[in-house]
Each structure stands twice: as structure tokens, then as C-alpha cells.
Design a protein around this motif. Structure first.
Motif, PDB file in Angstrom:
ATOM      1  N   ILE A 100       0.834  -1.201   0.000  1.00 22.01           N
ATOM      2  CA  ILE A 100       0.000   0.000   0.000  1.00 22.01           C
ATOM      3  C   ILE A 100       0.867   1.248   0.000  1.00 22.01           C
ATOM      4  N   ALA A 101       1.882   1.268   0.865  1.00 18.33           N
ATOM      5  CA  ALA A 101       2.749   2.442   0.989  1.00 18.33           C
ATOM      6  C   ALA A 101       3.535   2.715  -0.290  1.00 18.33           C
ATOM      7  N   GLU A 102       3.834   1.664  -1.057  1.00 16.43           N
ATOM      8  CA  GLU A 102       4.662   1.802  -2.243  1.00 16.43           C
ATOM      9  C   GLU A 102       3.858   1.930  -3.538  1.00 16.43           C
ATOM     10  N   SER A 103       2.545   1.922  -3.446  1.00 14.43           N
ATOM     11  CA  SER A 103       1.715   1.883  -4.653  1.00 14.43           C
ATOM     12  C   SER A 103       0.860   3.129  -4.819  1.00 14.43           C
ATOM     13  N   GLU A 104       0.619   3.469  -6.075  1.00 17.60           N
ATOM     14  CA  GLU A 104      -0.281   4.568  -6.401  1.00 17.60           C
ATOM     15  C   GLU A 104      -1.725   4.111  -6.227  1.00 17.60           C
ATOM     16  N   THR A 105      -2.611   5.061  -6.050  1.00 15.41           N
ATOM     17  CA  THR A 105      -4.022   4.763  -5.834  1.00 15.41           C
ATOM     18  C   THR A 105      -4.603   3.908  -6.951  1.00 15.41           C
ATOM     19  N   ARG A 106      -4.275   4.197  -8.200  1.00  8.82           N
ATOM     20  CA  ARG A 106      -4.828   3.422  -9.316  1.00  8.82           C
ATOM     21  C   ARG A 106      -4.390   1.964  -9.264  1.00  8.82           C
ATOM     22  N   VAL A 107      -3.184   1.698  -8.774  1.00 14.00           N
ATOM     23  CA  VAL A 107      -2.693   0.329  -8.634  1.00 14.00           C
ATOM     24  C   VAL A 107      -3.475  -0.390  -7.538  1.00 14.00           C
ATOM     25  N   LEU A 108      -3.724   0.319  -6.452  1.00 16.07           N
ATOM     26  CA  LEU A 108      -4.514  -0.250  -5.350  1.00 16.07           C
ATOM     27  C   LEU A 108      -5.927  -0.578  -5.821  1.00 16.07           C
ATOM     28  N   VAL A 154      -6.660  -2.823   1.399  1.00 15.34           N
ATOM     29  CA  VAL A 154      -6.235  -2.063   0.230  1.00 15.34           C
ATOM     30  C   VAL A 154      -7.293  -1.038  -0.161  1.00 15.34           C
ATOM     31  N   SER A 155      -8.548  -1.433  -0.107  1.00 17.20           N
ATOM     32  CA  SER A 155      -9.652  -0.526  -0.447  1.00 17.20           C
ATOM     33  C   SER A 155      -9.688   0.673   0.506  1.00 17.20           C
ATOM     34  N   GLU A 156      -9.565   0.401   1.782  1.00 19.05           N
ATOM     35  CA  GLU A 156      -9.570   1.493   2.764  1.00 19.05           C
ATOM     36  C   GLU A 156      -8.430   2.462   2.508  1.00 19.05           C
ATOM     37  N   ALA A 157      -7.260   1.927   2.171  1.00 19.19           N
ATOM     38  CA  ALA A 157      -6.111   2.787   1.896  1.00 19.19           C
ATOM     39  C   ALA A 157      -6.336   3.621   0.637  1.00 19.19           C
ATOM     40  N   ASN A 185      -9.183   4.524  -0.617  1.00 18.19           N
ATOM     41  CA  ASN A 185     -10.233   5.509  -0.329  1.00 18.19           C
ATOM     42  C   ASN A 185      -9.700   6.673   0.479  1.00 18.19           C
ATOM     43  N   ASN A 186      -8.707   6.412   1.323  1.00 14.62           N
ATOM     44  CA  ASN A 186      -8.108   7.484   2.119  1.00 14.62           C
ATOM     45  C   ASN A 186      -7.229   8.405   1.273  1.00 14.62           C
ATOM     46  N   ASP A 187      -6.745   7.901   0.147  1.00 16.88           N
ATOM     47  CA  ASP A 187      -5.900   8.703  -0.742  1.00 16.88           C
ATOM     48  C   ASP A 187      -6.710   9.670  -1.596  1.00 16.88           C
ATOM     49  N   VAL A 188      -7.990   9.416  -1.736  1.00 16.22           N
ATOM     50  CA  VAL A 188      -8.823  10.225  -2.630  1.00 16.22           C
ATOM     51  C   VAL A 188      -9.165  11.547  -2.006  1.00 16.22           C
TER      52      VAL A 188
END
Length: 104
Positions: free
Chosen positions: A36-44, A96-99, A101-104
Motif C-alpha cells: 500500500i505504501a509503495e503503490s499509487e491509488t490506481r494500482v490499489l 487495500v480498499s480502505e487505503a 479511499n483514504n488517498d482520494v
């Protein structure tokens, strides 16, 4: 069901749950958090969609295990901590979904 239909899941499992993951992390959740920490939102978001698609197929535990371990190179014996592969995948999807959603 082929790995070509799940490229994000293949990348996630093969790259993060490789044979030495236990040397690098204390728990499977730590592996997911690192991804999660290393990935962009679109990848998640792509990973969540693929996990949800796999779960919607309602395949047997034997098929799930074969798909995750043999076809995707996952080296995590989830059955030692989870009821089955579906339960573990649901858990990963939620984290992953929660993470994402928090990035948006």
C-alpha cells in the motif's frame, strides 16, 4: 480462470509474498501495508477489482489455493491464520480498499 485476467494480483503476490517475505516482514499484514505504501491509488484500485472479481467466481478452496500458490507464486500459507483463501482475500481487499479511499 487464468493469471492473464489478474495481472495486478499476480504482481502483488509474486512481488510481495515471495519466498523470503518472512525474512523482511513480521506478518502478512505488514506485507500488505508495504504494498500500500509503495503503490499509487490506481494500482490499489486495480488490485481490489481483481480480488473482488476472483471472489465473485466462488471457486473452491482447492482451486483458490492452486490459483494463488501455484499459478501466482504466492508463498504465504494463509490457511495457518485464516479460515480459507476467500477470507484472506476479503481481508486484503478491505485493507487495500480502505487505503485507496483514504488517498482520494
Amino acid at each position: 480462470m487464468t493469471i492473464e485476467n489478474f495481472p495486478s494480483l499476480l504482481q502483488f503476490l509474486g512481488a510481495y509474498f515471495h519466498e523470503d517475505w518472512m525474512c523482511e516482514f513480521d506478518s502478512a499484514d505488514d506485507v500488505v501495508k508495504s504494498f500500500i505504501a509503495e503503490s499509487e491509488t490506481r494500482v490499489l484500485e486495480k488490485l481490489v477489482k481483481e480480488i473482488d472479481s476472483l471472489l465473485a467466481m466462488k471457486i473452491s478452496e482447492n482451486e483458490t489455493r492452486d490459483f494463488l500458490l501455484k499459478k501466482n507464486g504466492c508463498c504465504y500459507c494463509y490457511w495457518n491464520e485464516w479460515q480459507d483463501g476467500s477470507a484472506w482475500l476479503k481481508h486484503v481487499s478491505v485493507l487495500v480498499s480502505e487505503a485507496s479511499n483514504n488517498d482520494v
